[in-house]
Write a protein that holds these residues in place. Structure first.
Motif, PDB file in Angstrom:
ATOM      1  N   VAL A 263       0.933  -1.077  -0.145  1.00 11.52           N
ATOM      2  CA  VAL A 263      -0.153   0.101  -0.108  1.00 11.52           C
ATOM      3  C   VAL A 263       0.874   1.251  -0.109  1.00 11.52           C
ATOM      4  CG1 VAL A 263      -1.948   1.378   1.327  1.00 11.52           C
ATOM      5  CG2 VAL A 263      -1.948  -1.239   1.265  1.00 11.52           C
TER       6      VAL A 263
ATOM      7  N   VAL B 105      -8.726  -2.272   1.842  1.00 13.74           N
ATOM      8  CA  VAL B 105      -7.325  -2.059   1.013  1.00 13.74           C
ATOM      9  C   VAL B 105      -6.521  -3.131   1.941  1.00 13.74           C
ATOM     10  CG1 VAL B 105      -5.535  -0.576   1.212  1.00 13.74           C
ATOM     11  CG2 VAL B 105      -7.796   0.388   0.942  1.00 13.74           C
TER      12      VAL B 105
ATOM     13  N   ALA C  10      -4.466  -5.746  -0.498  1.00 12.84           N
ATOM     14  CA  ALA C  10      -2.959  -5.829  -0.490  1.00 12.84           C
ATOM     15  C   ALA C  10      -2.461  -7.328   0.105  1.00 12.84           C
ATOM     16  CB  ALA C  10      -2.369  -4.780   0.515  1.00 12.84           C
TER      17      ALA C  10
END
Length: 504
Positions: free
Chosen positions: A286, A436, A440
């Protein structure tokens, strides 16, 4: 006894395509000069309430409205919106939606011209309003070239220039960096001292003053609490602290490079707005991009996605999917369910294919899988009750959730998210954070542009810091705790800014 500035009695609002009303039985009385903070979850009807008070609902946005509403003794369902706007200054979640003229100074002058202000007074009042919001340097800029935060400042200047009796402000700092947000909230505290004010604002921790009163709407659009703002904010802070996400374990090195910027430069309006950016984006990592408003965060993402002219980008064809800063700029379908499903194999059947496909006799496996995937993503982002709703009729927070879901479901190697949490409450912000992290962990390279430094700290494996279109630093997540670097990038809020109004 003074007459109330704002009154609603049994106010209910129901939009077409919604299973439930957005507001239900709202009773509210606001006295002259009173300042009220409107709180509640994303999609809880906060923006709808403000739209009713300005006449936008139902005059511009069709809806079934029941109950009684009065603003300064007038019925906003009947009084034309432009006429009511002479006394009620409204700033919506999306400042670009209200922009009318091509140049900033003429945009700010428009409400004065509508009020018949003498010509010789307009120029000085425009300048004072722009100075007040820290946007005097934008006076001759074209409105189409402004960043989201710059647009928000200009829109606020246009509202204040008209010197309205009532201020109706819907998340006026949603697109601002921390320093700008603190300054604008301070300004609102000063400007609201002598005006009736209704304010929707998620970033209450950055306020140097507090409205005297707060009204809390629940998920069904009902008034759940109405009382002293300090008491309600303290209760929400306690609840937020108990439910806050665990800290990230950042610093993952990631896998192969899937997107590379080398001395990258991107242009808008015929000149470079980003110059000399070096960044390697890796699978399973990220990357958080931070910078103050106008620093080039959105331009980096647009350029990386191939949507701006420039150079220095190395990526496979179709590698990057971009979630725009303005969700409505990417909507392609007429229902929420169809929007989520758009990137999956093409649908067949009626508008309700997503709900009926798996039950239809003889349905093929691809369509059944598509229906199942769509339903799962609707549930994941709490959008299932809005499946048949028009994406353009959602609240700002609901639109944000939809735009993230619609792009994430496609499964591109790189996912670019531009301010993915603006307008979201804490539970929905947590949903984006979880998404997120999961993406990832599954190998997706995620790039997040944000002015929320706390969000960055929870997500970042690497950080890119921008200032005035140039790279200030790139490195590990520790950059977000480097006070000197944050000050250089204009992201450090100093204590005097926060306490200037103090007892407003």
């Amino acid at each position: 006894m003074s007459v109330a500035a704002i009154t609603t009695r049994g106010l209910s609002v129901h939009f077409a395509g919604r299973a439930a009303p957005s507001l239900s039985g709202v009773d509210l009385t606001v006295g002259p000069g009173e300042r009220v903070l409107v709180l509640g979850p994303s999609g809880g009807g906060k923006s709808t309430l403000l739209h009713v008070l300005t006449g936008v609902v139902p005059q511009s946005v069709d809806a079934d409205v029941a109950g009684e509403v009065r603003v300064l003794g007038q019925d906003p369902q009947v009084v034309p919106v432009p006429q009511l706007a002479l006394q009620v200054g409204w700033l919506g979640q999306d400042p670009a939606a209200g922009a009318c003229l091509p140049v900033v100074e003429t945009e700010v002058a428009l409400p004065l011209e509508n009020r018949g202000v003498p010509r010789e007074e307009i120029g000085p009042r425009v300048r004072r309003a722009l100075v007040a919001v820290g946007a005097e340097h934008l006076a001759r800029r074209r409105t189409s070239t402004l960043s989201g935060g710059e647009q928000q400042r200009v829109a606020l200047a246009a509202v204040l220039a008209g010197e309205p009796e009532v201020l109706v402000l819907d998340e006026p700092t949603s697109m601002l960096d921390p320093v700008s947000a603190a300054q604008v909230l301070t300004l609102i505290g000063e400007q609201s001292r002598t005006r009736t004010t209704l304010l929707v604002e998620h970033r209450t921790a950055e306020m140097s003053w507090s409205p005297e009163r707060a009204v809390l709407l629940d998920e069904s659009g009902r008034v759940a609490a109405d009382g002293p703002a300090g008491d309600l904010l303290a209760a929400r802070r306690d609840a937020a602290g108990a439910a806050r996400d665990p800290a990230a374990v950042p610093g993952r090195s990631g896998g192969d490079v899937v997107l590379e910027l080398r001395r990258a430069h991107f242009a808008q309006g015929g000149h470079d707005v980003v110059r000399g950016v070096d960044l390697s984006v890796r699978r399973g990592q990220v990357t958080v991009v931070v910078g103050c408003n106008g620093s080039g965060k959105s331009s980096v993402l647009l350029g990386a996605a191939g949507l701006l002219p420039g150079g220095g980008v190395r990526a496979g064809a179709g590698a990057a999917g971009l979630v725009f800063q303005r969700p409505e700029h990417q909507f392609l379908a007429r229902t929420v369910a169809q929007e989520v499903a758009h990137g999956l194999p093409r649908p067949t059947g009626s508008r309700r294919w997503w709900a009926r496909a798996s039950a239809r006799e003889g349905v093929d496996r691809q369509e059944a899988a598509r229906a199942s995937t769509t339903a799962a993503w609707l549930d994941r982002f709490d959008l299932a009750p809005l499946a048949d709703a028009d994406p353009f009729r959602l609240s700002g927070g609901q639109q944000r959730r939809l735009s993230v879901a619609a792009m994430a479901v496609v499964g591109r190697p790189v996912l670019l998210l531009d301010e993915p949490t603006f307008g979201l409450d804490l539970p929905q912000t947590r949903a984006v954070v979880d998404l997120v992290r999961e993406l990832a962990d599954a190998g997706t390279a995620v790039v997040v542009a944000t002015h929320d430094l706390d969000l960055g700290r929870r997500l970042a494996d690497q950080v890119l810091v921008l200032s005035q279109g140039e790279q200030v630093a790139v490195g590990g997540p520790g950059l977000l705790d480097d006070a000197g670097l944050l000050a250089e990038a204009g992201l450090l809020v100093e204590a005097p800014v926060l306490h200037r109004v103090g007892r407003g």
